[in-house]
Design a protein around this motif. Structure first.
Motif, short mmCIF file in Angstrom:
data_model
loop_
_atom_site.label_atom_id
_atom_site.label_comp_id
_atom_site.label_asym_id
_atom_site.label_seq_id
_atom_site.Cartn_x
_atom_site.Cartn_y
_atom_site.Cartn_z
N ARG A 28 0.85 -1.21 0.00
CA ARG A 28 0.00 0.00 0.00
C ARG A 28 0.87 1.25 0.00
NH1 ARG A 28 -3.51 -0.26 -2.68
NH2 ARG A 28 -4.79 1.34 -1.70
N GLN A 29 2.01 1.20 0.69
CA GLN A 29 2.95 2.32 0.64
C GLN A 29 3.42 2.55 -0.79
OE1 GLN A 29 6.52 3.37 3.42
NE2 GLN A 29 7.28 1.83 2.00
N GLY B 66 0.65 3.86 -3.00
CA GLY B 66 0.37 5.27 -2.73
C GLY B 66 1.38 6.20 -3.37
N LEU B 67 2.66 5.83 -3.32
CA LEU B 67 3.70 6.65 -3.95
C LEU B 67 3.53 6.65 -5.47
CD1 LEU B 67 6.75 5.55 -1.78
CD2 LEU B 67 5.36 7.62 -1.54
N LEU C 208 -1.86 5.70 1.16
CA LEU C 208 -0.81 6.01 2.14
C LEU C 208 -1.36 5.97 3.56
CD1 LEU C 208 0.90 8.88 0.13
CD2 LEU C 208 1.87 6.61 0.59
N ALA D 243 -1.53 2.48 4.50
CA ALA D 243 -0.20 1.94 4.79
C ALA D 243 0.24 2.26 6.21
CB ALA D 243 0.81 2.48 3.78
N ALA E 293 6.00 2.98 8.75
CA ALA E 293 6.21 3.10 7.31
C ALA E 293 6.63 4.54 6.98
CB ALA E 293 4.94 2.72 6.55
N ARG F 93 8.35 6.07 4.60
CA ARG F 93 8.15 6.66 3.28
C ARG F 93 6.68 6.98 3.03
NH1 ARG F 93 9.70 2.62 -0.36
NH2 ARG F 93 9.80 4.09 -2.10
N ALA F 94 5.78 6.19 3.61
CA ALA F 94 4.36 6.50 3.50
C ALA F 94 4.04 7.80 4.24
CB ALA F 94 3.51 5.35 4.04
N TRP F 95 4.63 8.00 5.43
CA TRP F 95 4.43 9.26 6.15
C TRP F 95 4.97 10.43 5.34
CZ3 TRP F 95 1.04 9.71 9.70
CH2 TRP F 95 0.80 8.70 10.65
#
Length: 295
Positions: free
Chosen positions: A106-107, A110-111, A126, A129, A136, A138-140
């Motif tokens: 999911r991360q 989302g990116l 994101l 995620a 996570a 990179r998701a933040w």
């Protein structure tokens, strides 16, 4: 204050997906050790931006019949790094079918959605995620950028704080937070963040460009363009000129943008549009800009 396009490519750094559980189809300790070694090697290649090596090792793993959810995730990361977000989205969607890979998938999705301009879907992915994995990072970081797009500054700041607390590689987070603060006119804080990014990753071109832009926004035009190589000069002069126009320093903007056009040595559409914008403002025309800084 201004319309500046965030370069998430520029801004997305591929990191090793350490800790993502692998598929239960590999049951033996020997198979597990082989999979772990391959994943570590591919992750290292992605970290070091050795994309050809990463692709070759992924192909070898698949040809060898290695079955591991992490390989799908790494394939998606490679596709992101190669500028193929549509392919990456498909790969991450497929990888997410494995429960052990759900949060990382999911991360990645989302990116990829963010790069594809599908902001609402990106934000939802994101958020899913970080709900599944609060670490996570990179998701933040991606969520911070999505909040910036909506000018939700407090939410963006909170997301970047979480990203800094959880990211293995904080340089992209400092860069993104710096750009967020630049958009808000918090120039001193933006400069400090870009410096933090460069201290951690001295070769981070996006942070260096953004630092120069922030200096120009503070009126430090000479510092913003000093040390530029011939290949960089036109873009940096354009950025400084655009910043001068935003600041209302129209005479300086005219000078810098004219220099940018000359430095390019050929038609420079962005600098020409910015020059016209600056001259319109100087003449009392308050229309919004149709061009912006080079990213």
């Amino acid at each position: 204050m201004m319309t500046l396009n965030r370069t998430l490519a520029c801004w997305l750094t591929i990191v090793a997906l350490a800790g993502a559980a692998w598929s239960p189809t590999l049951a033996s300790p020997a198979a597990s050790a082989i999979a772990d070694a391959r994943v570590a090697d591919i992750s290292r290649a992605l970290d070091e931006r050795r994309l050809v090596d990463a692709g070759r090792m992924l192909d070898q793993a698949l040809l060898a019949g290695v079955q591991d959810a992490r390989l799908d995730l790494l394939t998606g990361e490679l596709q992101l790094a190669r500028g193929r977000p549509a392919d990456a989205l498909e790969t991450f969607t497929r990888a997410g079918a494995a429960p052990s890979a759900h949060a990382a998938a999911r991360q990645g999705a989302g990116l990829a959605l963010s790069l594809l301009g599908k902001s609402d879907e990106a934000r939802a992915a994101l958020e899913e995620a970080v709900a599944a994995d609060p670490h996570a990072g990179r998701a933040w970081n991606g969520l911070g950028a999505e909040h910036d797009r909506r000018r939700e500054w407090a939410q963006a700041e909170a997301a970047y704080e979480r990203a800094l607390a959880t990211s293995a590689d904080p340089a992209p987070v400092y860069n993104n937070r710096g750009f967020s603060r630049l958009l808000q006119g918090r120039l001193d804080e933006a400069v400090a963040d870009f410096v933090q990014a460069l201290e951690r990753k001295p070769d981070m071109d996006a942070a260096r460009t953004n630092l120069r832009l922030a200096m120009a926004m503070r009126g430090e035009y000479d510092r913003a363009v000093s040390g530029a190589t011939p290949a960089e000069a036109a873009a940096l002069l354009n950025n400084a000129g655009f910043a001068a126009a935003v600041r209302g320093d129209y005479r300086q903007a005219d000078t810098l943008l004219t220099q940018a056009i000359k430095a390019r040595g050929e038609y420079y559409q962005r600098a020409s549009a910015n020059l016209q914008y600056a001259r319109d403002l100087a003449a009392g025309d308050q229309r919004r800009p149709t061009a912006n800084a080079d990213r």
